[in-house]
Design a protein around this motif. Structure first.
Motif, mmCIF file in Angstrom:
data_model
loop_
_atom_site.group_PDB
_atom_site.id
_atom_site.type_symbol
_atom_site.label_atom_id
_atom_site.label_comp_id
_atom_site.label_asym_id
_atom_site.label_seq_id
_atom_site.Cartn_x
_atom_site.Cartn_y
_atom_site.Cartn_z
ATOM 1 N N LEU A 139 0.837 -1.207 0.000
ATOM 2 C CA LEU A 139 0.000 0.000 0.000
ATOM 3 C C LEU A 139 0.867 1.251 0.000
ATOM 4 O O LEU A 139 0.592 2.213 -0.712
ATOM 5 N N ARG A 140 1.944 1.202 0.790
ATOM 6 C CA ARG A 140 2.839 2.355 0.863
ATOM 7 C C ARG A 140 3.465 2.646 -0.503
ATOM 8 O O ARG A 140 3.593 3.790 -0.914
ATOM 9 N N MET A 141 3.820 1.574 -1.228
ATOM 10 C CA MET A 141 4.352 1.778 -2.584
ATOM 11 C C MET A 141 3.334 2.478 -3.472
ATOM 12 O O MET A 141 3.666 3.315 -4.292
ATOM 13 N N MET A 142 2.079 2.106 -3.292
ATOM 14 C CA MET A 142 1.061 2.644 -4.188
ATOM 15 C C MET A 142 0.701 4.093 -3.865
ATOM 16 O O MET A 142 0.428 4.874 -4.759
ATOM 17 N N VAL A 143 0.697 4.450 -2.582
ATOM 18 C CA VAL A 143 0.235 5.802 -2.234
ATOM 19 C C VAL A 143 1.377 6.772 -1.962
ATOM 20 O O VAL A 143 1.150 7.977 -1.861
ATOM 21 N N GLY A 144 2.594 6.292 -1.820
ATOM 22 C CA GLY A 144 3.703 7.187 -1.551
ATOM 23 C C GLY A 144 3.568 7.835 -0.184
ATOM 24 O O GLY A 144 3.193 7.169 0.781
ATOM 25 N N VAL A 145 3.851 9.118 -0.117
ATOM 26 C CA VAL A 145 3.849 9.788 1.192
ATOM 27 C C VAL A 145 2.515 10.476 1.485
ATOM 28 O O VAL A 145 2.384 11.218 2.442
ATOM 29 N N ASN A 146 1.534 10.197 0.641
ATOM 30 C CA ASN A 146 0.328 11.021 0.714
ATOM 31 C C ASN A 146 -0.679 10.623 1.788
ATOM 32 O O ASN A 146 -1.620 11.362 2.045
ATOM 33 N N ILE A 147 -0.507 9.461 2.382
ATOM 34 C CA ILE A 147 -1.473 9.016 3.388
ATOM 35 C C ILE A 147 -0.721 8.664 4.673
ATOM 36 O O ILE A 147 0.351 8.051 4.623
ATOM 37 N N GLN A 151 -3.820 6.071 8.994
ATOM 38 C CA GLN A 151 -4.916 5.856 8.057
ATOM 39 C C GLN A 151 -4.662 4.609 7.191
ATOM 40 O O GLN A 151 -5.561 3.808 6.964
ATOM 41 N N PHE B 108 -2.484 -1.111 -12.156
ATOM 42 C CA PHE B 108 -1.042 -0.838 -12.253
ATOM 43 C C PHE B 108 -0.320 -1.974 -12.968
ATOM 44 O O PHE B 108 0.615 -1.752 -13.736
ATOM 45 N N GLN B 429 1.356 8.312 -7.503
ATOM 46 C CA GLN B 429 0.976 7.912 -6.153
ATOM 47 C C GLN B 429 -0.042 8.882 -5.568
ATOM 48 O O GLN B 429 -1.001 8.484 -4.922
ATOM 49 N N LYS B 430 0.155 10.142 -5.849
ATOM 50 C CA LYS B 430 -0.741 11.154 -5.322
ATOM 51 C C LYS B 430 -2.145 10.966 -5.902
ATOM 52 O O LYS B 430 -3.150 11.028 -5.199
ATOM 53 N N TYR B 432 -3.397 8.268 -7.076
ATOM 54 C CA TYR B 432 -4.015 7.070 -6.519
ATOM 55 C C TYR B 432 -4.495 7.318 -5.091
ATOM 56 O O TYR B 432 -5.591 6.914 -4.721
ATOM 57 N N SER B 433 -3.668 8.014 -4.316
ATOM 58 C CA SER B 433 -4.045 8.300 -2.929
ATOM 59 C C SER B 433 -5.370 9.038 -2.864
ATOM 60 O O SER B 433 -6.219 8.751 -2.026
ATOM 61 N N ASN B 442 -5.748 15.146 1.268
ATOM 62 C CA ASN B 442 -4.332 15.125 0.879
ATOM 63 C C ASN B 442 -3.489 15.901 1.866
ATOM 64 O O ASN B 442 -3.873 16.965 2.316
ATOM 65 N N SER B 443 -2.364 15.349 2.201
ATOM 66 C CA SER B 443 -1.572 15.962 3.263
ATOM 67 C C SER B 443 -0.911 17.264 2.816
ATOM 68 O O SER B 443 -0.697 18.144 3.617
#
Lengths: 195, 444
Positions: A139-147, A151, B108, B429-430, B432-433, B442-443
Motif C-alpha cells: 500500500l505504501r508503494m502505491m500511495v507514496g507519502v500522501n497518506i 490511516q 497498475f 501515487q498522489k 491514486y491516494s 491530501n496531506s
C-alpha cells in the motif's frame, strides 16, 4: 535494431514457446525483437536495470513488484523463455481455450494464474500468505507519502478483516480468490495483443 | 603500368568534370537538370513493385495481413479514475477509512506489462519499424527471400548504391564541406558590409545544396509564405544533424549549439567567421542566464538571421515529437515552427547517436536509396497573455506534431540517457491516494 531478432531465434524454439505460452509465431518474433532492444547488455537476458530503463515502468508505483515477477526466486537475470512465460499470463482468454482446459494442464493465462500473479505482487516473502505487514508495504508503494501511517493501517486492517475467513490475520490464496470472485479478472488482467 | 595510371587519372578527371558540370553548377544557381527526379521516379516505381511482390507472397503464405499500424498491442487508454471505478464496481464503496480493494493492483499491473511490451519512450530512440521491406538490410526487416526477381533487383540495388551512388555522394560531400570551410573562411576576411552577409549566405546555401545532392535529398517545402524571418526563432523537430542541411537548403539560419570537436568543430569554427552563429562552450551551456542573454541579443538585432533551434535537445526517430525544452520560448521572440517528416521507405534518417558515430551514420545515409522529406513552414506563433513558457512550448509542439503527422509526447527526450525523475512516480501515487481517501484529505 531488432533486425538480428528473427535470425537469432531458432524455429524449434519458437515452436516450443508457442506451445507453452499460446502466443502466435509473429507475436513471438515481435516480442523477441522487443526483448533484444531492451537487452542493453546484449547477453540474451534481461536484468532488473534493463526493465527500469523503461520510463513508463519506472514511474509505475508497483513497477518494482511487476519487474520482480519476471525473476524466479534468487535470480537476477531472465531469458526470453522466462520473459514470455510471464507475459503469457496477460494473454486474453480466447473462446476455444475455455473448453479444452480440462484435459491439458492449466494454461498460463487462466483466471487462476492471473489471480496468482496479482497475489504474488502482495506476497513479498513468497510464503503464500499476505500478512498485514506485507499489505502495508505494498500500500505504501502505491500511495507514496500522501497518506498517514495511521490511516493506511486502518485500511490494511479493514481489508484483511473483510477477506480473512479463518481468522489467522493473513490472507491465503484461496481467500484472495474468494474476495475477487466478482471481479472480471479475465478482462482486467489481460492485454489486447494484436495479430 | 604507366598506361594504367594515365587511364585512371583520366577517369578521375572525367568523373570530376561530370560532377562539376552536372551537379555543382546547378547547385550553385539553384536549378535542377532533372536527373535526380528521374532517379526518384524509377526508385518509387521499383519500391512499389517490390511491395506488391512482397504482399502477394505474404498472402499466399497466409501469414499475416499487414495492418496499417505497426503496434503489437492495443492499449487501454482510460484514466486511472475511470479504470479503478470499473474495477471497484463489483464491490460496495465503504465510506469509512478509505477505499481500497485488492483488485486495484490490476490497473497498475496491466499498465506495467503494457509498457514492457511496448512503451512510448524507448521505442522512439530506435529505428522506426517499417510495414514493408524496402530492399535495404536495415531496421526491422532483414533480407527476405521472396522471389528470384526480387533478389536480383536487391543485388542490383546493392551495386548501384555502393558502387555508383556512394562514391558520387562522397565526392559531393567532400566538395561541399571543403567549399564551406574555404568559402566561409575567405568571406570572413571581408570587412562588415551588406555585400559580406550576402556573400556569406550564398556560400552557405551552395554548400548545403551540394550536400543535399550528396544525400540525394528530395525535399518538398510546403507553405513557403511562412518561411522564418529575421529576428525570430525557428524551432523544428529533430531527427538527425541532416535536419540542418534540409532547412538550410531553403533559407539561411544562425545556428545555436555546443562547440564540438573533430569534423563538426572544424566546420563550426569556419562557419562562425562569416556569419554570426551562436556557439557555446560546454561550461557556458550550463549557465542558463548567459545563454538566454546571448540569444536575446541576437534576436533583438533585426539584421541577424533567424536562429534555428531543435528544442527537443536530442534526435528522435521521426515518429513523434518529444518535450520541448522551455529555454527558447522564454526569450519572447516570434517563433516560427517547422515540421520535418522523412519518408522511411527510402532510408532511415534517424541518427541513433548512442549506437553510431557521426561518420558511420553519414555513410549509412549515403548508402541508402535516397532522402525524401517534407518540410512544412507553420504560421508564426507568439506567446499569449497568461501563458507561461512551458505552455507555449507545448502549444508549438502540438502544432508541429499535428502538421507532420507525428505523435505528440509529453516525455523528455533526455530520457534517452538519463533516468526518469522520481516526481513522476510521486504524481501517480498522489493521484491514486486521492482515489483511496478522497481529494480533501491530501496531506500537502
Amino acid at each position: 535494431m531488432g533486425s538480428r531478432a528473427s535470425t537469432l531465434l531458432r524455429e524449434e524454439e519458437i515452436e516450443e514457446i508457442k506451445k507453452e505460452t499460446g502466443f502466435s509465431h509473429s507475436q513471438i518474433t515481435r516480442l523477441y525483437s522487443r526483448f533484444t532492444s531492451l537487452d542493453k547488455g546484449e547477453n540474451g537476458t534481461l536484468s532488473r536495470e534493463d526493465f527500469q530503463r523503461i520510463p513508463e515502468l519506472a514511474i509505475n508505483p508497483l513497477g518494482d513488484r511487476i519487474i520482480n515477477a519476471f525473476f524466479p526466486e534468487g535470480e537476477d537475470q531472465v531469458n526470453f523463455r522466462g520473459f514470455m512465460r510471464t507475459l503469457a499470463h496477460f494473454r486474453p482468454i480466447e473462446d476455444n481455450e475455455k473448453n479444452k482446459n480440462a484435459a491439458a494442464t492449466e494454461p498460463l493465462n487462466s483466471r487462476t494464474n492471473k489471480l496468482l500473479f496479482a497475489f504474488r505482487l502482495y506476497d513479498l516473502d513468497r510464503d503464500d500468505k499476505i500478512s498485514r505487514d506485507e499489505l502495508l508495504q505494498v500500500l505504501r508503494m502505491m500511495v507514496g507519502v500522501n497518506i498517514s501511517d495511521e490511516q493506511l493501517g486502518s485500511i490494511a486492517d479493514r481489508t484483511i478483516q473483510e477477506a480473512d475467513t479463518n481468522g489467522d490475520n493473513s490472507i491465503s490464496f484461496n481467500e484472495f480468490i474468494k474476495v475477487l470472485e466478482k471481479v472480471d479478472v479475465e478482462q482486467k488482467m489481460s492485454i489486447r495483443f494484436l495479430h | 603500368m604507366e598506361d594504367f595510371w594515365a587511364f585512371s587519372l583520366w577517369a578521375v578527371r572525367i568523373w570530376l568534370y561530370l560532377v562539376i558540370s552536372l551537379i555543382m553548377i546547378p547547385a550553385m544557381f539553384g536549378f535542377s537538370l532533372g536527373i535526380s527526379e528521374t532517379y526518384m521516379t524509377i526508385l518509387v516505381k521499383t519500391l512499389e513493385w517490390a511491395t506488391l511482390k512482397i504482399q502477394r507472397a505474404k498472402t499466399e503464405e497466409r501469414t499475416l495481413n499487414m495492418s496499417a499500424s505497426n503496434s503489437l498491442i492495443l492499449r487501454e487508454n482510460g484514466s486511472m479514475e475511470k479504470e479503478l471505478e470499473e474495477l471497484r464496481r463489483s464491490r460496495p464503496k465503504s465510506s469509512v477509512g478509505g477505499d481500497f480493494t485488492f483488485s486495484d493492483c490490476f490497473y497498475f499491473t496491466r499498465r506495467g506489462i503494457e509498457s514492457i511490451v511496448e512503451d512510448e519512450v524507448t521505442q522512439r530512440f530506435t529505428s522506426e519499424e517499417l510495414v514493408s521491406w524496402n530492399l535495404l538490410t536495415r531496421t526491422n526487416n532483414h533480407f527476405q527471400y521472396i522471389s528470384l526477381k526480387l533478389t536480383l533487383v536487391y543485388c542490383l540495388g546493392i551495386f548501384i548504391r555502393y558502387c555508383i551512388l556512394t562514391p558520387l555522394r562522397l565526392t559531393l560531400a567532400c566538395i561541399g564541406l571543403s567549399w564551406l570551410v574555404i568559402g566561409t573562411t575567405a568571406v570572413g576576411f571581408l570587412p562588415h558590409s551588406s555585400a559580406k552577409s550576402w556573400l556569406s549566405e550564398w556560400v552557405h546555401v551552395i554548400c548545403y545544396r551540394i550536400c543535399a545532392r550528396g544525400l540525394s535529398a528530395t525535399i518538398h517545402y510546403h507553405n513557403r509564405e511562412n518561411i522564418p524571418k529575421k529576428g525570430g526563432i525557428c524551432v523544428a523537430n529533430h531527427t538527425s544533424p541532416i535536419d540542418i542541411v534540409i532547412l538550410c537548403n531553403d533559407a539561411c539560419y544562425a545556428m545555436v549549439g555546443q562547440v564540438h570537436g573533430g569534423l563538426m568543430g572544424l566546420l563550426q569554427r569556419a562557419m562562425v567567421r562569416s556569419c554570426p552563429h551562436v556557439w557555446f562552450e560546454r561550461a557556458e551551456m550550463k549557465d542558463r542566464h548567459l545563454v538566454t542573454k546571448r540569444l536575446k541579443d541576437h534576436v533583438n538585432d533585426k539584421t541577424k538571421l533567424p536562429i534555428l533551434i531543435f528544442p527537443e535537445g536530442t534526435c528522435v526517430n521521426n515518429t513523434s515529437v518529444m518535450m520541448f525544452k522551455k529555454g527558447s520560448f522564454e526569450i519572447g521572440a516570434t517563433i516560427y515552427p517547422v515540421a520535418i517528416k522523412y519518408d522511411p521507405k527510402f532510408g532511415d534518417a534517424f541518427w541513433n547517436s548512442s549506437k553510431y558515430s557521426m561518420v558511420s551514420y553519414l555513410l549509412r545515409m549515403m548508402t541508402s536509396w535516397a532522402l525524401v522529406c517534407n518540410v512544412w513552414y507553420l504560421p508564426a506563433m507568439h506567446q499569449q497573455e497568461g501563458e507561461d513558457a512551458v505552455q507555449f512550448a507545448n502549444r508549438v509542439k502540438s502544432a508541429i506534431a499535428h502538421q507532420g503527422g507525428l505523435v505528440d509526447l509529453q516525455w523528455d527526450g533526455g530520457l534517452k540517457r538519463a533516468k526518469v525523475k522520481e516526481t513522476f512516480k510521486e504524481q501517480q501515487q498522489k493521484k491514486y491516494s486521492s482515489m483511496v481517501v478522497g481529494d480533501d484529505s491530501n496531506s500537502d
